[in-house]
Design a protein around this motif. Structure first.
Motif, mmCIF file in Angstrom:
data_model
loop_
_atom_site.group_PDB
_atom_site.id
_atom_site.type_symbol
_atom_site.label_atom_id
_atom_site.label_comp_id
_atom_site.label_asym_id
_atom_site.label_seq_id
_atom_site.Cartn_x
_atom_site.Cartn_y
_atom_site.Cartn_z
ATOM 1 N N HIS A 1 0.819 -1.214 0.000
ATOM 2 C CA HIS A 1 0.000 0.000 0.000
ATOM 3 C C HIS A 1 0.854 1.266 0.000
ATOM 4 C CE1 HIS A 1 0.841 -0.250 4.345
ATOM 5 N NE2 HIS A 1 0.491 1.022 4.434
ATOM 6 N N LEU A 2 2.087 1.167 0.495
ATOM 7 C CA LEU A 2 3.005 2.303 0.424
ATOM 8 C C LEU A 2 3.716 2.354 -0.921
ATOM 9 C CD1 LEU A 2 4.596 2.188 4.019
ATOM 10 C CD2 LEU A 2 2.721 3.631 3.193
ATOM 11 N N ALA A 3 4.050 1.206 -1.451
ATOM 12 C CA ALA A 3 4.713 1.162 -2.757
ATOM 13 C C ALA A 3 3.831 1.769 -3.838
ATOM 14 C CB ALA A 3 5.073 -0.278 -3.110
ATOM 15 N N ARG A 4 2.508 1.644 -3.698
ATOM 16 C CA ARG A 4 1.587 2.170 -4.707
ATOM 17 C C ARG A 4 1.560 3.697 -4.752
ATOM 18 N NH1 ARG A 4 -1.920 -2.239 -3.109
ATOM 19 N NH2 ARG A 4 -3.041 -0.811 -1.727
ATOM 20 N N LEU A 5 2.154 4.346 -3.774
ATOM 21 C CA LEU A 5 2.197 5.814 -3.759
ATOM 22 C C LEU A 5 3.162 6.364 -4.810
ATOM 23 C CD1 LEU A 5 2.320 6.430 0.106
ATOM 24 C CD2 LEU A 5 0.335 6.725 -1.399
ATOM 25 N N PHE A 6 4.034 5.517 -5.334
ATOM 26 C CA PHE A 6 5.095 5.967 -6.241
ATOM 27 C C PHE A 6 4.928 5.337 -7.619
ATOM 28 C CE2 PHE A 6 6.645 5.911 -1.885
ATOM 29 C CZ PHE A 6 7.165 7.181 -1.733
ATOM 30 N N SER A 7 5.391 6.054 -8.625
ATOM 31 C CA SER A 7 5.430 5.479 -9.967
ATOM 32 C C SER A 7 6.460 4.356 -9.980
ATOM 33 C CB SER A 7 5.817 6.547 -10.988
ATOM 34 O OG SER A 7 7.181 6.936 -10.814
ATOM 35 N N PRO A 8 6.382 3.433 -10.940
ATOM 36 C CA PRO A 8 7.377 2.347 -10.996
ATOM 37 C C PRO A 8 8.815 2.865 -11.031
ATOM 38 C CG PRO A 8 5.534 1.836 -12.434
ATOM 39 C CD PRO A 8 5.309 3.243 -11.940
ATOM 40 N N ALA A 9 9.057 3.928 -11.797
ATOM 41 C CA ALA A 9 10.419 4.468 -11.897
ATOM 42 C C ALA A 9 10.866 5.062 -10.566
ATOM 43 C CB ALA A 9 10.495 5.520 -12.996
ATOM 44 N N ASP A 10 9.989 5.843 -9.919
ATOM 45 C CA ASP A 10 10.341 6.444 -8.630
ATOM 46 C C ASP A 10 10.517 5.378 -7.555
ATOM 47 O OD1 ASP A 10 10.371 8.973 -9.647
ATOM 48 O OD2 ASP A 10 8.392 9.544 -8.898
ATOM 49 N N LEU A 11 9.702 4.334 -7.620
ATOM 50 C CA LEU A 11 9.815 3.258 -6.634
ATOM 51 C C LEU A 11 11.163 2.556 -6.764
ATOM 52 C CD1 LEU A 11 8.515 1.577 -4.403
ATOM 53 C CD2 LEU A 11 7.490 0.133 -6.189
#
Length: 232
Positions: free
Chosen positions: A170-180
């Motif tokens: 649920h925290l990972a979804r806050l970021f775009s794939p590249a930003d993550l």
């Protein structure tokens, strides 16, 4: 002889908003994208003619977050040595230097023309925080700059081990794939001061629009929260 006065030619833009969390060397977080925004006198493509033919660039910049009152010691404690052994300042890449100048080799990504800011250079792997003044840019030239057989002093004797990063979905979804991917790379480098080793301490690292909060237990970084910076 009068001392040379230098003024920034550009400023760096990055998702890393404070010096806490900045990679300790350029190239360690390869996916980290930042941009170079020029000052008005240099916002001309003419100044960049031919730069797209180079894969890497040298940036000369200022450790601006140190402030003018930073200690000017002749010895420092390199994180690579655990922060408990002193070396001469000129035998290290410590940010605490007489003239606060930094030198980084970054990968050229692209140039985009902005309607008001002029040409903006995008680079990968920079170890500069958001807002860093840049004083010069030079191309990386293999025949003169590459010395793969060279010794690297105490750096050769101390391996740097990346940490595993765990982050709830649920925290990972806050970021775009590249930003993550960039955030994971940055956290894996262990942003903490080298002398910190408290598995219960919660650290906060500004990244993009969030204050990323995490703990480090042994060789694992666990992200526990991401707080919007606009709500703080």
């Amino acid at each position: 002889m009068h001392p040379m006065e230098i003024l920034p030619i550009a400023h760096f833009r990055s998702p890393l908003k404070s010096k806490f969390g900045i990679p300790r060397q350029s190239g360690l977080a390869e996916s980290l994208i930042g941009s170079i925004v020029f000052e008005p006198p240099f916002r001309h493509m003419e100044a960049l003619r031919g730069i797209e033919a180079f894969d890497y660039l040298w940036l000369i910049w200022e450790f601006s977050a140190n402030g003018p009152s930073s200690a000017q010691s002749l010895t420092v404690r390199p994180p690579r040595l655990g922060g408990n052994k002193r070396m001469g300042v000129f035998a290290t890449r410590s940010p605490f230097r007489p003239n606060h100048l930094g030198l980084s080799c970054v990968r050229f990504d692209r140039i985009e023309e902005h309607p008001t800011l002029g040409p903006i250079i995008y680079v990968k792997g920079a170890d500069l925080m958001d807002g860093t003044p840049i004083y010069d840019i030079k191309p990386y030239v293999v025949y003169a700059d590459s010395h793969p057989e060279a010794k690297s002093g105490f750096v050769d004797q101390t391996a740097w081990k990346s940490l595993e990063v765990e982050m709830p979905e649920h925290l990972a979804r806050l970021f775009s794939p590249a930003d993550l991917e960039t955030l994971r790379q940055t956290l894996s480098l262990d942003p903490r001061p080298s002398y910190h080793d408290d598995a219960e301490r919660i650290y906060g690292m500004p990244f993009g629009d969030y204050d990323v909060r995490f703990v480090v237990d042994a060789e694992v970084v666990r992200v526990v929260d991401c707080v919007s910076l606009s709500k703080k």
